[in-house]
Design an enzyme around this catalytic site. Structure first.
Site, PDB file in Angstrom:
ATOM      1  N   GLY A 164     123.543  42.320 -18.065  1.00  0.00           N
ATOM      2  CA  GLY A 164     124.869  42.340 -18.663  1.00  0.00           C
ATOM      3  C   GLY A 164     125.088  43.518 -19.597  1.00  0.00           C
ATOM      4  O   GLY A 164     125.845  43.433 -20.552  1.00  0.00           O
ATOM      5  N   ASN A 290     120.489  42.314  -8.124  1.00  0.00           N
ATOM      6  CA  ASN A 290     121.001  41.034  -8.619  1.00  0.00           C
ATOM      7  C   ASN A 290     120.858  40.021  -7.502  1.00  0.00           C
ATOM      8  O   ASN A 290     121.387  40.205  -6.413  1.00  0.00           O
ATOM      9  CB  ASN A 290     122.459  41.153  -9.056  1.00  0.00           C
ATOM     10  CG  ASN A 290     122.606  41.992 -10.323  1.00  0.00           C
ATOM     11  OD1 ASN A 290     123.431  42.870 -10.396  1.00  0.00           O
ATOM     12  ND2 ASN A 290     121.766  41.734 -11.315  1.00  0.00           N
ATOM     13  N   ARG A 292     122.041  37.121  -6.628  1.00  0.00           N
ATOM     14  CA  ARG A 292     123.087  36.092  -6.712  1.00  0.00           C
ATOM     15  C   ARG A 292     124.405  36.677  -6.203  1.00  0.00           C
ATOM     16  O   ARG A 292     124.461  37.861  -5.892  1.00  0.00           O
ATOM     17  CB  ARG A 292     123.271  35.684  -8.169  1.00  0.00           C
ATOM     18  CG  ARG A 292     123.548  36.917  -9.029  1.00  0.00           C
ATOM     19  CD  ARG A 292     124.020  36.593 -10.424  1.00  0.00           C
ATOM     20  NE  ARG A 292     123.886  37.716 -11.328  1.00  0.00           N
ATOM     21  CZ  ARG A 292     124.697  38.761 -11.414  1.00  0.00           C
ATOM     22  NH1 ARG A 292     125.748  38.853 -10.606  1.00  0.00           N
ATOM     23  NH2 ARG A 292     124.476  39.736 -12.272  1.00  0.00           N
ATOM     24  N   ARG A 337     138.989  43.302 -13.787  1.00  0.00           N
ATOM     25  CA  ARG A 337     138.604  42.073 -14.502  1.00  0.00           C
ATOM     26  C   ARG A 337     139.538  41.922 -15.690  1.00  0.00           C
ATOM     27  O   ARG A 337     139.455  42.699 -16.650  1.00  0.00           O
ATOM     28  CB  ARG A 337     137.180  42.179 -15.024  1.00  0.00           C
ATOM     29  CG  ARG A 337     136.156  42.338 -13.934  1.00  0.00           C
ATOM     30  CD  ARG A 337     134.779  42.234 -14.537  1.00  0.00           C
ATOM     31  NE  ARG A 337     133.763  42.544 -13.542  1.00  0.00           N
ATOM     32  CZ  ARG A 337     132.475  42.355 -13.721  1.00  0.00           C
ATOM     33  NH1 ARG A 337     132.039  41.867 -14.871  1.00  0.00           N
ATOM     34  NH2 ARG A 337     131.599  42.652 -12.784  1.00  0.00           N
TER      35      ARG A 337
END
Ligand code: ADP
Length: 454
Positions: A164, A290, A292, A337
């Site tokens: 992150g 990543n 996921r 976003r």
């Protein structure tokens, strides 16, 4: 196929997983904290279980409560979404012990790639280029200094367990390496429970280009093209698009082949992302994986015409991949976003959405869990929605995104919508000339215009 799936997450991704389950005819169980009683993922799921108080450490990260909820409701599988327990190998193992299926890669893969220093080594062994730097975690400050001298400044120190955008330090001056190593390692130990650090060469203005990959239980591994996520603030993504304006067919083929090679090296199953830094001269370097589904998966879905979340569920149930590799992107997709934040300082701005009007129309997709009068709680991330535009080409995608931002009305909280309206008319953005330094340069252009206007 599973009959019932528990969703170990909240927000827009919980809703996104419910959508996929509905289409597959699978029943859903929502789990929620006491702060999320009024959430749409609770409303739309067939069943729901309260798993604890607002702090995520007591609810969404509480493995015991989530497993108990799965046991009580008889869920056969768990989808973790992104964040929270999505990259927690221990959670995946406990589920296996309880005979509950995990919708994601094998726990050993999560563990191997979750340690970023180890992932670098896996990449090197698979013949995938990495930036000059560590082969194993750095032992002490002297070792960091010696290694930095060897690769040349500037260098970046990273926490092996980081994520992150946190746990990174850019070091430009040899006099600072020892001190930076000590504080960064201490911070990493506090934040991630693991102080292991590694180091690599720092690139001045690369692009962040990542490849979506997918593997099934039958040994097939493919990539679904790239996403350019260069527009970031504090190493966190703001805008993502596919395809990247920096790739031609030849470079896409080479990067895609490297991504698949790395995924094959760990016998990867389910959806994953291989992140690269792409330098100006066309060299590319593995950064991390990543294990996921990603926040930005919709841009790939739009240009490839696939449903990645449905595919995750199918593959976890043992079905073979429903698509092959080598698909060409159809048109262009861009995602913003939209966060409840002060766009100038990027400070969270939680609170009630007193007015909410979502845009629609041709080529627009909005992934959100919010509604008018919804209160964005202060405990979790501040996302309001993901706004995605798809067009026949990049120009049409930009025009649609601009129009959708104009028709996206939110009152009651500050949002990043005004920032995106400015980025989408920025000349460098419109020419597709972006790097991870974009925001810095964009702010400088804005400040220059203000000065000129005075
Ligand atoms: P995280 O897991 O926290 O997201 P990453 O390793 O994926 O961390 O890096 C996040 C961002 O940091 C990248 O997208 C890029 O902007 C920047 N970054 C990371 N490594 C380097 C590097 N070696 N050189 C230049 N920028 C880097």
């Amino acid at each position: 196929m599973f009959k019932k799936i528990l969703i170990a997450n909240r927000g827009e991704i919980a809703l996104r997983i419910i959508q996929a389950c509905r289409e597959l005819g699978v029943e859903t169980v929502a789990v929620h904290s006491t702060a999320d009683r009024d959430s749409l993922h609770v409303t739309y799921a067939h069943e729901d279980v309260c798993i604890g108080p607002p702090p995520s450490s007591s609810s969404y990260l509480n493995i015991g409560s989530v497993i108990a909820a799965a046991e009580i409701t008889g869920a056969e599988a768990v989808h973790p979404g992104y964040g929270f327990l999505a990259e927690n190998a221990h959670f995946a193992e406990v589920l296996a012990d309880c005979k509950i299926a995990w919708i994601g890669p094998k726990p050993e893969t999560i563990r191997a790639m979750g340690d970023k220093a180890n992932a670098r080594r896996v990449a090197m062994d698979a013949g995938v280029p990495v930036l000059p730097g560590s082969r194993q975690p750095i032992g002490d400050a002297a070792e960091a200094a010696a290694l930095a001298d060897e690769v040349g400044y500037p260098v970046i120190l990273k926490a092996a367990a980081g994520g992150g955008g946190r746990g990174m330090r850019i070091v430009r001056d040899p006099a600072e390496i020892a001190g930076q190593f000590a504080t960064a390692s201490e911070e990493a130990a506090k934040a991630f429970g693991d102080g292991s650090m590694y180091l690599e060469k720092y690139l001045a203005e690369p692009r962040h280009v990542e490849f979506q990959i997918f593997g099934d239980r039958h040994g097939t591994i493919v990539h679904l093209g790239e996403r350019d996520c260069s527009i970031q603030r504090r190493h966190q993504k703001l805008v993502e698009e596919s395809p990247s304006t920096a790739l031609d067919a030849e470079l896409r083929q080479r990067m895609g082949a490297a991504a698949v090679r790395l995924a094959e090296a760990v016998s990867y199953e389910n959806a994953g992302t291989i992140e690269f830094l792409l330098d100006r001269d066309g060299s590319f370097y593995f950064m991390e994986m990543n294990t996921r589904i990603q926040v930005e998966h919709p841009v790939t879905e739009m240009v490839m015409g696939v449903d990645l979340v449905k595919e995750q569920i199918r593959v976890a149930a043992g079905e073979p991949l429903s698509f092959g590799g080598g698909m060409a992107p159809r048109g262009h997709a861009i995602e913003c976003r939209i966060n409840a934040e002060d766009p100038e300082r990027f400070m969270p701005s939680p609170g009630r959405l007193t007015t909410l009007h979502l845009p629609g129309g041709p080529g627009i997709r909005v992934d959100t869990h919010t509604y008018q009068e919804y209160v964005i709680p202060p405990y979790y991330d501040s996302m309001v929605a993901k706004l995605i535009a798809h067009g026949r080409d990049r120009g049409e995608a930009i025009a649609r995104l601009r129009r959708a931002l104009d028709f996206f009305i939110v009152e009651g909280v500050k949002t990043t919508i005004p920032l995106y309206k400015q980025i989408l008319v920025d000349p460098a953005f419109c020419r597709g000339e972006v790097s991870t330094r974009f925001m810095e340069e964009f702010r400088a252009r804005q400040a220059g215009e203000e000065d000129a206007g005075e």
